[in-house]
Scaffold this active site. Sequence first.
Site, PDB file in Angstrom:
ATOM      1  N   SER A  18       0.854  -1.194   0.000  1.00 56.98           N
ATOM      2  CA  SER A  18       0.000   0.000   0.000  1.00 56.98           C
ATOM      3  C   SER A  18       0.883   1.234   0.000  1.00 56.98           C
ATOM      4  O   SER A  18       1.669   1.448   0.927  1.00 56.98           O
ATOM      5  CB  SER A  18      -0.899   0.008   1.242  1.00 56.98           C
ATOM      6  OG  SER A  18      -1.392   1.318   1.429  1.00 56.98           O
ATOM      7  N   HIS A  43      -1.102  -1.365  -4.418  1.00 54.16           N
ATOM      8  CA  HIS A  43      -2.386  -1.072  -3.773  1.00 54.16           C
ATOM      9  C   HIS A  43      -2.517   0.435  -3.549  1.00 54.16           C
ATOM     10  O   HIS A  43      -1.683   1.046  -2.880  1.00 54.16           O
ATOM     11  CB  HIS A  43      -2.449  -1.838  -2.444  1.00 54.16           C
ATOM     12  CG  HIS A  43      -3.763  -1.748  -1.744  1.00 54.16           C
ATOM     13  ND1 HIS A  43      -4.848  -2.536  -2.068  1.00 54.16           N
ATOM     14  CD2 HIS A  43      -4.174  -0.961  -0.721  1.00 54.16           C
ATOM     15  CE1 HIS A  43      -5.857  -2.250  -1.276  1.00 54.16           C
ATOM     16  NE2 HIS A  43      -5.478  -1.289  -0.449  1.00 54.16           N
ATOM     17  N   ASP A  45      -4.889   3.401  -2.081  1.00 54.87           N
ATOM     18  CA  ASP A  45      -6.004   3.695  -1.179  1.00 54.87           C
ATOM     19  C   ASP A  45      -6.589   5.062  -1.495  1.00 54.87           C
ATOM     20  O   ASP A  45      -5.946   6.086  -1.277  1.00 54.87           O
ATOM     21  CB  ASP A  45      -5.511   3.656   0.272  1.00 54.87           C
ATOM     22  CG  ASP A  45      -5.171   2.242   0.708  1.00 54.87           C
ATOM     23  OD1 ASP A  45      -6.055   1.377   0.631  1.00 54.87           O
ATOM     24  OD2 ASP A  45      -4.008   2.001   1.108  1.00 54.87           O
ATOM     25  N   MET A  47      -9.317   7.717  -0.546  1.00 53.99           N
ATOM     26  CA  MET A  47     -10.224   8.094   0.557  1.00 53.99           C
ATOM     27  C   MET A  47     -10.766   9.492   0.304  1.00 53.99           C
ATOM     28  O   MET A  47     -10.025  10.372  -0.145  1.00 53.99           O
ATOM     29  CB  MET A  47      -9.455   8.085   1.877  1.00 53.99           C
ATOM     30  CG  MET A  47      -8.732   6.792   2.161  1.00 53.99           C
ATOM     31  SD  MET A  47      -7.923   6.822   3.769  1.00 53.99           S
ATOM     32  CE  MET A  47      -6.952   5.313   3.675  1.00 53.99           C
ATOM     33  N   HIS A  76      -8.341   0.644  -4.232  1.00 56.89           N
ATOM     34  CA  HIS A  76      -9.260   0.383  -3.128  1.00 56.89           C
ATOM     35  C   HIS A  76     -10.005   1.680  -2.832  1.00 56.89           C
ATOM     36  O   HIS A  76      -9.448   2.602  -2.241  1.00 56.89           O
ATOM     37  CB  HIS A  76      -8.424  -0.099  -1.918  1.00 56.89           C
ATOM     38  CG  HIS A  76      -9.194  -0.264  -0.648  1.00 56.89           C
ATOM     39  ND1 HIS A  76      -8.575  -0.437   0.581  1.00 56.89           N
ATOM     40  CD2 HIS A  76     -10.526  -0.293  -0.387  1.00 56.89           C
ATOM     41  CE1 HIS A  76      -9.497  -0.562   1.519  1.00 56.89           C
ATOM     42  NE2 HIS A  76     -10.676  -0.467   0.968  1.00 56.89           N
ATOM     43  N   MET A  78     -12.420   3.994  -0.875  1.00 59.59           N
ATOM     44  CA  MET A  78     -13.065   4.187   0.432  1.00 59.59           C
ATOM     45  C   MET A  78     -13.778   5.525   0.346  1.00 59.59           C
ATOM     46  O   MET A  78     -13.297   6.552   0.844  1.00 59.59           O
ATOM     47  CB  MET A  78     -12.013   4.182   1.548  1.00 59.59           C
ATOM     48  CG  MET A  78     -11.476   2.793   1.852  1.00 59.59           C
ATOM     49  SD  MET A  78      -9.889   2.821   2.710  1.00 59.59           S
ATOM     50  CE  MET A  78      -8.798   2.904   1.303  1.00 59.59           C
ATOM     51  N   MET A 147     -11.233  -6.401   5.097  1.00 59.34           N
ATOM     52  CA  MET A 147     -10.467  -5.465   5.923  1.00 59.34           C
ATOM     53  C   MET A 147     -10.127  -6.131   7.252  1.00 59.34           C
ATOM     54  O   MET A 147     -10.985  -6.702   7.923  1.00 59.34           O
ATOM     55  CB  MET A 147     -11.281  -4.192   6.203  1.00 59.34           C
ATOM     56  CG  MET A 147     -11.523  -3.297   5.001  1.00 59.34           C
ATOM     57  SD  MET A 147     -10.048  -2.841   4.077  1.00 59.34           S
ATOM     58  CE  MET A 147      -9.127  -1.890   5.290  1.00 59.34           C
ATOM     59  N   ASP A 185      -6.418  -6.807   4.008  1.00 62.06           N
ATOM     60  CA  ASP A 185      -5.809  -5.475   4.067  1.00 62.06           C
ATOM     61  C   ASP A 185      -5.859  -4.908   5.484  1.00 62.06           C
ATOM     62  O   ASP A 185      -6.947  -4.720   6.034  1.00 62.06           O
ATOM     63  CB  ASP A 185      -6.590  -4.559   3.105  1.00 62.06           C
ATOM     64  CG  ASP A 185      -6.039  -3.149   3.012  1.00 62.06           C
ATOM     65  OD1 ASP A 185      -4.996  -2.858   3.611  1.00 62.06           O
ATOM     66  OD2 ASP A 185      -6.680  -2.337   2.312  1.00 62.06           O
TER      67      ASP A 185
HETATM   68  C1  DX5 Z   1      -6.431   1.298   5.371  1.00 59.31           C
HETATM   69  C2  DX5 Z   1      -5.892   0.950   4.013  1.00 59.31           C
HETATM   70  C3  DX5 Z   1      -4.744   0.046   3.991  1.00 59.31           C
HETATM   71  C4  DX5 Z   1      -3.529   0.536   4.718  1.00 59.31           C
HETATM   72  C5  DX5 Z   1      -2.713  -0.657   5.132  1.00 59.31           C
HETATM   73  O1  DX5 Z   1      -7.599   1.991   5.209  1.00 59.31           O
HETATM   74  O2  DX5 Z   1      -6.914   0.356   3.243  1.00 59.31           O
HETATM   75  O3  DX5 Z   1      -4.426  -0.353   2.666  1.00 59.31           O
HETATM   76  O4  DX5 Z   1      -2.726   1.395   3.953  1.00 59.31           O
HETATM   77  O5  DX5 Z   1      -1.662  -0.215   5.898  1.00 59.31           O
HETATM   78  P1  DX5 Z   1      -0.967  -1.150   6.987  1.00 59.31           P
HETATM   79  O6  DX5 Z   1      -0.413  -2.323   6.263  1.00 59.31           O
HETATM   80  O7  DX5 Z   1       0.070  -0.257   7.579  1.00 59.31           O
HETATM   81  O8  DX5 Z   1      -2.048  -1.544   7.961  1.00 59.31           O
HETATM   82 ZN    ZN Z   2      -6.389  -0.531   1.297  1.00 65.75          ZN
END
Ligand code: DX5
Ligand code: ZN
Length: 225
Positions: A18, A43, A45, A47, A76, A78, A147, A185
Amino acid sequence: MGEALLCKKEKIMMVAPSILSADFGHLARDVEAVCNGGCDLIHVDVMDGHFVPNLTIGPAVVESVAKAASKPLDIHLMVENNSFFVDLFAPLKPSFISFHIEEEKHPHRLIQKIRALGIRPAITLNPHTPPEAIEFLLEDLDMVLLMSVNPGFGGQKFIPSVIERARRLKTLIQKRNPKCLIEVDGGVNDQNVKLLADVGVDIVVAGSFVYKHPQGVKEAISSLK
Ligand code: DX5
Ligand code: ZN
């Protein structure tokens, strides 16, 4: 039978670092490092500050990530208004786009839309959502993302009940669509990855474990595999 057993034993965990834990001042460098370090997917993220209490990156920055990456993107979402964000990121040709089932009134329709855009559709389940919630969507999905933390931030603690959810999901997948992949994840590290492999998880996302590993990203990725 013997061969099947051998294959099972030799199955290697796929790793999707990520980039949330990368240095955003040197994003291209950090994306190249994990690609050269043997990762399978990047990956990303996304948001929006509404579905989760954090805000990350949009298509302009992800375009630079795509240019630096020699591995496919795993986006991903969110966000609220998933369909709008699918349109925003589709031109970047990610391999996967996943959206949260908790934030989608018409998941079946959105899956068809993602596939029609030439992208592999995936659904994400928050830590409280049982895999049975998507049983009748499995035949249309290429991946389910479980998750193992509450979405929004990197560096959180792994929630162990994801193991039971992955086990139950695997049973449903074997019945409905054995080709569908399971990704986990949040809080994944070299201590819990074996538990995930044992229940049939195919891909792990790892942010802080990979980017903050004292021996570097390559060593971190190999230890997860
Ligand atoms: C959280 C994200 C993850 C996050 C994982 O909302 O979806 O992808 O970056 O990070 P670690 O591996 O540090 O938990
Ligand atoms: Zn993620």
